[in-house]
Design a protein around this motif. Sequence first.
Motif, PDB file in Angstrom:
ATOM      1  N   PRO A 149      -7.333  -0.430  -7.564  1.00  0.00           N
ATOM      2  CA  PRO A 149      -7.061  -0.311  -6.122  1.00  0.00           C
ATOM      3  C   PRO A 149      -8.172   0.409  -5.358  1.00  0.00           C
ATOM      4  CG  PRO A 149      -5.751   1.272  -7.355  1.00  0.00           C
ATOM      5  CD  PRO A 149      -6.431   0.405  -8.375  1.00  0.00           C
ATOM      6  N   LEU A 197       0.824  -1.213   0.000  1.00  0.00           N
ATOM      7  CA  LEU A 197       0.000   0.000   0.000  1.00  0.00           C
ATOM      8  C   LEU A 197       0.859   1.264   0.000  1.00  0.00           C
ATOM      9  CD1 LEU A 197      -2.835  -1.018   2.509  1.00  0.00           C
ATOM     10  CD2 LEU A 197      -2.928  -0.986   0.009  1.00  0.00           C
ATOM     11  N   TYR A 236      -0.042   5.327  -0.117  1.00  0.00           N
ATOM     12  CA  TYR A 236      -0.262   5.515   1.316  1.00  0.00           C
ATOM     13  C   TYR A 236       1.028   5.954   1.996  1.00  0.00           C
ATOM     14  CZ  TYR A 236      -4.885   3.348   1.056  1.00  0.00           C
ATOM     15  OH  TYR A 236      -6.192   3.076   0.756  1.00  0.00           O
ATOM     16  N   ASN A 243       3.158   1.199  -3.596  1.00  0.00           N
ATOM     17  CA  ASN A 243       2.503   1.123  -4.901  1.00  0.00           C
ATOM     18  C   ASN A 243       1.175   1.866  -5.005  1.00  0.00           C
ATOM     19  OD1 ASN A 243       4.011  -1.739  -4.490  1.00  0.00           O
ATOM     20  ND2 ASN A 243       4.156  -1.084  -6.620  1.00  0.00           N
ATOM     21  N   TYR A 244       0.577   2.216  -3.873  1.00  0.00           N
ATOM     22  CA  TYR A 244      -0.753   2.814  -3.940  1.00  0.00           C
ATOM     23  C   TYR A 244      -0.887   4.121  -3.165  1.00  0.00           C
ATOM     24  CZ  TYR A 244      -1.887  -1.569  -6.184  1.00  0.00           C
ATOM     25  OH  TYR A 244      -1.901  -2.635  -7.051  1.00  0.00           O
TER      26      TYR A 244
END
Length: 396
Positions: A298, A237, A243, A240-241
């Motif tokens: 996601p 997280l 956070y 790659n996303y």
Amino acid sequence: MKIRILTLTSLSHFINDGNSWVLPVTFIFLITYLGISKFLIGILSGAFFFGISALASPLVSKIADKFTNYSSIMGIGILLWGIGLISFGYSIQLHFLPLVFISVAIAGFASAFYHPIGAAVLSITYKGNAGIALGINGSMGSLGRAIYPTLTLSLFAILNKDMTLDMLIIGIISIIAALPSIFLKISITKEEDHKTPSSSNTTSTRGTLFVVILLTIIALLRSIFGQGISQFLPTLLVENYGYSYNVNLGEAITIALAAAIVGQPILGFLSDRVGRRLIYAISTFGAALTLLLFLKIPNIALLSLFGFFNFSAFPLMLSIVGDFVPRNSASFANSLVWGLGVTGGGVIGPIVVGAVSQVSNLVFASEIVTIMAFVAGALTALIPKPPKRTKVPLFG
């Protein structure tokens, strides 16, 4: 008595599974702040934490089967969790990697205690209704998993990023929670199954051994997927996303894990009514598919669905074991399936994900281990129909 047993095992499950998510949350801290590689984190998570647990679980459960006071043994496991986490916190403060490994090994040994023993206690107590009892109990484990990531990161923020004090507080909570199990002695009367003629008994024993081996393989494959993803989920997280390492990360993980709070009793109930093999297969395929969808889209709802399916293994897999294994061998059989299968798969999964992500990325590594879940789901079709057992009231 049934209520007391369910309450005591549920408290232990809450602490045990909550603690198990403290480590993945702190692993990203080790990567970000101490510069430890993801491959080394995979080794740390797999070979030490889960490896020690996999090796210790059959031994612990074999000893437990010789005694009727399972509650004290569960309590010792929770106590060791507290000691391991406190030691882990101080190892971070000292930046001393060997002590980090030792501390995680202690935590891994502690994690060997609860699942096989707790499942055996509930299987012996509730017999034919074990699925729903394990589901209620499992929801408390899911509640612990859901709360502890946010708790850990909230304390981290409140304590001015002092991970040592953070681990000290969580460790003390474990030690206090261990006391009721250690001192409130609840004895379980184990029943001998009715013996059949010699030839039938030999055939039954061979059939039971086949099922235990098959379930261990299925659990191993599913765990390579589930634990490989779980141990690196916070890192996935963050890297790659988008956070950050703060309370928002904990909240996202909490949302993902909270679905299993209702998922475990629901799937446990359905396993009693529809069939454990079918529901286990559905949960396995569901976890793999929702994870693949999340990697492409996601969305937190998809991550929550992944949590709903993935963390249903406890009431489903171990209630299947209880359908085939004699009551007086329940905890040892559970230790093989859970310790060598589920926990042993955790040895392989994080190492595979860590190694692949080191040369590629975590998204690709996650996709690779998803293959294991599909194979595990397919093998579920080989599990034979279980013999009928007498049902008892859920409460009373």
